[in-house]
Design a protein around this motif. Structure first.
Motif, PDB file in Angstrom:
ATOM      1  N   HIS A   1      31.880  59.809  73.533  1.00 36.62           N
ATOM      2  CA  HIS A   1      31.454  60.335  72.240  1.00 36.62           C
ATOM      3  C   HIS A   1      32.476  60.000  71.166  1.00 36.62           C
ATOM      4  O   HIS A   1      33.673  59.920  71.437  1.00 36.62           O
ATOM      5  N   GLN A   2      31.988  59.845  69.946  1.00 37.43           N
ATOM      6  CA  GLN A   2      32.872  59.777  68.787  1.00 37.43           C
ATOM      7  C   GLN A   2      33.133  61.206  68.306  1.00 37.43           C
ATOM      8  O   GLN A   2      32.197  62.005  68.191  1.00 37.43           O
ATOM      9  N   PRO A   3      34.377  61.558  68.023  1.00 41.97           N
ATOM     10  CA  PRO A   3      34.623  62.911  67.500  1.00 41.97           C
ATOM     11  C   PRO A   3      34.022  63.071  66.118  1.00 41.97           C
ATOM     12  O   PRO A   3      33.979  62.119  65.322  1.00 41.97           O
ATOM     13  N   LEU A   4      33.527  64.253  65.830  1.00 35.21           N
ATOM     14  CA  LEU A   4      33.055  64.540  64.482  1.00 35.21           C
ATOM     15  C   LEU A   4      34.231  64.495  63.510  1.00 35.21           C
ATOM     16  O   LEU A   4      35.384  64.690  63.904  1.00 35.21           O
ATOM     17  N   PRO A   5      33.981  64.245  62.233  1.00 37.84           N
ATOM     18  CA  PRO A   5      35.067  64.327  61.240  1.00 37.84           C
ATOM     19  C   PRO A   5      35.723  65.712  61.277  1.00 37.84           C
ATOM     20  O   PRO A   5      35.094  66.709  61.633  1.00 37.84           O
ATOM     21  N   ALA A   6      36.984  65.759  60.871  1.00 40.19           N
ATOM     22  CA  ALA A   6      37.774  66.995  60.989  1.00 40.19           C
ATOM     23  C   ALA A   6      37.110  68.177  60.295  1.00 40.19           C
ATOM     24  O   ALA A   6      37.087  69.292  60.840  1.00 40.19           O
ATOM     25  N   ASP A   7      36.557  67.966  59.092  1.00 37.45           N
ATOM     26  CA  ASP A   7      35.956  69.095  58.377  1.00 37.45           C
ATOM     27  C   ASP A   7      34.721  69.613  59.097  1.00 37.45           C
ATOM     28  O   ASP A   7      34.458  70.821  59.120  1.00 37.45           O
ATOM     29  N   GLN A   8      33.974  68.710  59.728  1.00 39.46           N
ATOM     30  CA  GLN A   8      32.796  69.144  60.478  1.00 39.46           C
ATOM     31  C   GLN A   8      33.185  69.871  61.761  1.00 39.46           C
ATOM     32  O   GLN A   8      32.508  70.818  62.181  1.00 39.46           O
ATOM     33  N   ARG A   9      34.265  69.429  62.392  1.00 36.99           N
ATOM     34  CA  ARG A   9      34.734  70.123  63.590  1.00 36.99           C
ATOM     35  C   ARG A   9      35.123  71.559  63.260  1.00 36.99           C
ATOM     36  O   ARG A   9      34.772  72.508  63.970  1.00 36.99           O
ATOM     37  N   ARG A  10      35.850  71.717  62.174  1.00 36.87           N
ATOM     38  CA  ARG A  10      36.298  73.057  61.782  1.00 36.87           C
ATOM     39  C   ARG A  10      35.113  73.925  61.362  1.00 36.87           C
ATOM     40  O   ARG A  10      35.068  75.123  61.671  1.00 36.87           O
ATOM     41  N   ALA A  11      34.154  73.329  60.664  1.00 39.98           N
ATOM     42  CA  ALA A  11      32.981  74.095  60.239  1.00 39.98           C
ATOM     43  C   ALA A  11      32.186  74.578  61.448  1.00 39.98           C
ATOM     44  O   ALA A  11      31.701  75.720  61.478  1.00 39.98           O
ATOM     45  N   LEU A  12      32.045  73.723  62.454  1.00 42.08           N
ATOM     46  CA  LEU A  12      31.308  74.123  63.646  1.00 42.08           C
ATOM     47  C   LEU A  12      32.036  75.241  64.382  1.00 42.08           C
ATOM     48  O   LEU A  12      31.435  76.233  64.802  1.00 42.08           O
TER      49      LEU A  12
ATOM     50  N   LEU B   1      30.495  73.113  77.076  1.00 40.47           N
ATOM     51  CA  LEU B   1      29.261  73.430  76.361  1.00 40.47           C
ATOM     52  C   LEU B   1      28.425  72.177  76.143  1.00 40.47           C
ATOM     53  O   LEU B   1      28.948  71.079  75.942  1.00 40.47           O
ATOM     54  N   ASP B   2      27.120  72.370  76.185  1.00 43.11           N
ATOM     55  CA  ASP B   2      26.164  71.267  76.025  1.00 43.11           C
ATOM     56  C   ASP B   2      26.007  70.964  74.538  1.00 43.11           C
ATOM     57  O   ASP B   2      25.338  71.706  73.809  1.00 43.11           O
ATOM     58  N   PHE B   3      26.629  69.869  74.110  1.00 48.34           N
ATOM     59  CA  PHE B   3      26.591  69.513  72.693  1.00 48.34           C
ATOM     60  C   PHE B   3      26.724  68.008  72.566  1.00 48.34           C
ATOM     61  O   PHE B   3      27.567  67.391  73.222  1.00 48.34           O
ATOM     62  N   ASP B   4      25.878  67.421  71.730  1.00 51.33           N
ATOM     63  CA  ASP B   4      25.917  65.979  71.492  1.00 51.33           C
ATOM     64  C   ASP B   4      26.396  65.730  70.068  1.00 51.33           C
ATOM     65  O   ASP B   4      25.645  65.958  69.108  1.00 51.33           O
ATOM     66  N   PRO B   5      27.625  65.264  69.890  1.00 52.14           N
ATOM     67  CA  PRO B   5      28.135  65.059  68.523  1.00 52.14           C
ATOM     68  C   PRO B   5      27.408  63.945  67.769  1.00 52.14           C
ATOM     69  O   PRO B   5      27.513  63.875  66.540  1.00 52.14           O
ATOM     70  N   ALA B   6      26.671  63.092  68.491  1.00 50.14           N
ATOM     71  CA  ALA B   6      25.909  62.050  67.805  1.00 50.14           C
ATOM     72  C   ALA B   6      24.677  62.635  67.117  1.00 50.14           C
ATOM     73  O   ALA B   6      24.139  62.032  66.177  1.00 50.14           O
ATOM     74  N   ALA B   7      24.209  63.784  67.603  1.00 50.20           N
ATOM     75  CA  ALA B   7      23.086  64.491  66.991  1.00 50.20           C
ATOM     76  C   ALA B   7      23.460  65.963  66.939  1.00 50.20           C
ATOM     77  O   ALA B   7      22.958  66.779  67.715  1.00 50.20           O
ATOM     78  N   PRO B   8      24.376  66.316  66.057  1.00 49.14           N
ATOM     79  CA  PRO B   8      24.994  67.653  66.090  1.00 49.14           C
ATOM     80  C   PRO B   8      24.047  68.769  65.665  1.00 49.14           C
ATOM     81  O   PRO B   8      23.864  69.033  64.477  1.00 49.14           O
ATOM     82  N   ASP B   9      23.440  69.411  66.634  1.00 52.36           N
ATOM     83  CA  ASP B   9      22.521  70.516  66.386  1.00 52.36           C
ATOM     84  C   ASP B   9      23.256  71.826  66.697  1.00 52.36           C
ATOM     85  O   ASP B   9      23.276  72.289  67.841  1.00 52.36           O
TER      86      ASP B   9
END
Length: 699
Positions: free
Chosen positions: A243-254, A315-323
């Motif tokens: 997986h590619q990591p989400l951008p830092a701001d999106q990681r923190r928001a999640l 946890l079941d999470f796909d960062p390519a389709a972040p739901d």
């Protein structure tokens, strides 16, 4: 945190000028502090050091050999001399005659107090025999990631020989205890050329004839392991990037959105505090192809899994389709499955005398593309648990990269997790403080009342997020309050509570740092005085903005977060006597304070079904330590009462029924009572702390 990747060499920081004037026990302390200050050498609270020292027996004055060894608990980086146990070596050797074999080794711990030298009150740890019987004067036992990576390989013994070329011996996995101490003694005597021993899946022992040589041997062995791993690890690590990591701001928001939800679900029986880590080591692991199978293997070093449980929850999470909504909706299923798996592990492995099953919730949560969450009973423990799992990641990176990583066998893991000696240690822990695990948000936190409230809540075990519009005063408050409970328990955010976006940022900061909000103390304030015909619209609006709109925005945001957590909550508005008693020349202030009180009552009505209590504290004339009374308000009140500004406090004291001054600490006591379980059946109430003012009586 340490890492198995190549980096700057570990260098000796031994200062001969410092060491020259130290006694043998002081040299042990010096060595211990040096070792414990570098997390590449050992983790927080982990590792042990010892020295065998000739001392005068306090009974007869004759010289005797005394083992100085790190006592139970404590951290090498901050340990002082009173953190070491002292035991007679001749008595420790005499214990061998009492040893009845592996099945009875736990009883040997009960004999250690009988070996105490000079009535030392520091309890000896279960690792004492591991140091006592090694045939060398100075011994270090460390948990460096690089060495554990080799120790946790399937072919650990062969790799130990390959990497260290006979300088280190090797022993198979065995739970720390008396029997392992005897095995360390036997190997150290049988092979006197050794500089140390690797314990399979566990850690490193090294030794020397002097404190300095022992310290430098420890560093040399760790550096040798790091150098070898840096050139030997196969690439790509962890099976390559999935997986590619989400951008830092999106990681923190999640993480900000997820943590209150997750905290609520794992805090039903005991409040938990959270920690978020998206450092490079974590992201490399959670984005890798081998995340799931490696995480399922669990940790190897006992120090790791005692903090993290044997394995994490992925946890079941796909960062390519972040739901994020789908992730949140799946939390209950994921937690139920983990708890069921943990209960099955307990049933498979329990002994006839095992303690009851403990909290089955995970401690570590891994989210692909995002990072790691950790939850524990307090913030420091949650943070340290995360750091220990980073240690485990580094170990897996090294072992998986050069051989095959092997976790601790399940039964061995259980026997340590539910070890009766560990259970006894847990039972000796102090009773939690009254607000342990709670998260408080205090507005107006840099003022006298705000700091007093924060100090009281910290002392009762809460974590506190402090906010104020004055960044300089907030920094000063932070420095004052860190002395009360340390850095882990305190957060600060500069904000203007009249701005909706800034209020949201404060609540997000509390969620990301601690996991949510349980207690709100709305204390931000101003004061103004003017005759009605001289009250400008700006004065009126400023009072409304801060004392009404600001309180609304903060309480609305906290209310929303408390509902998401589903743990109930408590709010206290710090209003004023003026909210009940009109004062001439202060219409803007009195009106706004009255609105505060009514807002609190409205929220109490809506919060009751969610277990959210809302109460009010009404101070009067809290002059000492108050920033409000340092300025124009004091002069205005003095003029209104036709007295000198220096006489204001005495004037208000004499005006009260009890003839007593009201201090910030008095308000803090009232706030603490209302937010605590002591007032668990109170909501919608007003508590006056004004030394008595008949006009302000609520009934």
């Amino acid at each position: 945190m340490s890492d198995t990747r190549q980096k700057e060499a570990i260098k000796s920081r031994w200062d001969q000028g410092v060491a020259a004037g130290l006694s043998e026990p002081e040299l042990l302390l010096y060595r211990s502090n040096l070792l414990g200050s570098d997390l590449r050498i050992t983790n927080f609270g982990g590792g042990n050091t010892s020295a065998k020292v000739m001392m005068a027996d306090p009974l007869g004055g004759e010289p005797v050999e005394v083992l100085w060894v790190k006592g139970s608990g404590g951290d090498l980086g901050s340990i002082a001399l009173d953190g070491f146990s002292t035991l007679y070596m001749d008595k420790l050797h005499a214990l061998k005659r009492l040893y009845r074999g592996l099945a009875h080794e736990d009883e040997m711990v009960g004999y250690l107090p009988h070996c105490t030298f000079n009535l030392n009150a520091r309890a000896a740890s279960i690792d004492t025999p591991l140091h006592a019987y090694i045939a060398h004067r100075h011994v270090d036992h460390m948990h460096p990631d690089s060495v554990i990576a080799i120790a946790a390989c399937q072919n650990s013994r062969a790799l130990t020989q390959q990497v260290f070329e006979g300088q280190l011996g090797w022993l198979p996995w065995q739970r720390p205890g008396y029997d392992l101490g005897l095995k360390l003694e036997a190997l150290s005597r049988a092979e006197p050329q050794l500089k140390g021993i690797i314990l399979e899946g566990h850690g490193l022992f090294t030794w020397g004839d002097t404190a300095q040589s022992c310290y430098e041997t420890t560093l040399a062995m760790i550096q040798r392991a790091e150098d070898w791993l840096a050139t030997s690890i196969r690439k790509p690590v962890f099976g390559g990037q999935k997986h590619q990591p989400l951008p830092a701001d999106q990681r923190r928001a999640l993480a900000t959105k997820l943590m209150p939800l997750l905290r609520g679900k794992v805090s039903r029986d005991e409040y938990k505090l959270g920690h978020f880590d998206d450092g490079a080591e974590v992201l490399e692991f959670v984005c890798s192809a081998d995340l799931a199978p490696l995480a399922a293997l669990g940790t190897s070093c006992p120090d790791h899994f005692l903090r993290t449980k044997i394995r994490p929850l992925v946890l079941d999470f796909d960062p390519a389709a972040p739901d994020v909504d789908r992730l949140a909706e799946g939390l209950d299923r994921a937690l139920e499955a983990y708890r069921a798996d943990y209960a099955a592990y307990y049933q498979r492995c329990k002994r006839d005398n095992s303690p009851p099953m403990r909290d089955p919730n995970p401690v570590i949560y891994l989210i692909p593309g995002v990072g790691m969450l950790s939850f524990a009973k307090d913030k420091a423990t949650a943070r340290i648990a995360g750091e220990f799992y980073v240690n485990a990641i580094n170990v897996m990176r090294g072992a998986h990269g050069v051989d095959r990583y092997v976790g601790l066998p399940e039964q061995e893991a259980f026997d340590i997790e539910y070890w009766l000696l560990e259970e006894a240690k847990l039972q000796r822990m102090p009773k939690p403080k009254s607000l342990a695990g709670r998260i408080a948000l205090v507005t107006g936190g840099a003022g006298g009342i705000g700091q007093a409230v924060a100090r009281q809540l910290l002392r009762e075990g809460a974590c506190v997020m402090l906010t104020d519009i004055d960044s300089t005063a907030l920094d000063e408050a932070r420095q004052n309050l860190i002395k009360v409970a340390g850095k882990d328990s305190l957060g600060t955010v500069q904000a203007d509570i009249t701005q909706e976006g800034q209020v949201a940022a404060v609540l997000d900061a509390a969620a990301l740092r601690f996991g949510g909000v349980d207690l709100l103390v709305s204390n931000a304030g101003i004061a103004s005085a003017a005759p009605l015909d001289e009250t400008t619209l700006d004065i009126w609006q400023r009072n409304q903005d801060i004392l009404v709109t600001g309180y609304f925005l903060v309480s609305r945001g906290a209310f929303q977060m408390m509902k998401r957590q589903q743990l109930g909550g408590s709010m206290v508005f710090v209003a004023s006597k003026n909210g009940l008693v009109a004062s001439a020349g202060a219409s803007a202030y009195c009106t706004a304070k009255a609105a505060e009180i009514h807002l609190a009552r409205c929220i109490a009505l809506e919060g009751a079904e969610h277990g959210i209590r809302v109460n009010v504290v009404n101070p009067d004339a809290v002059i000492r330590g108050s920033r409000i009374w340092d300025g124009k308000w004091k002069e205005e009140r003095a003029a209104s009462n036709k007295i000198d500004a220096d006489d204001v406090e005495e004037f208000y004291r004499k005006r009260s029924l009890l003839k007593r001054s009201v201090l910030p600490e008095d308000i803090a006591e009232a706030v603490y009572f209302l937010v605590s379980d002591k007032a668990g059946k109170s909501t919608g109430n007003v508590l006056n702390v004004d030394a008595g003012n008949a006009a302000a009586f609520t009934r």
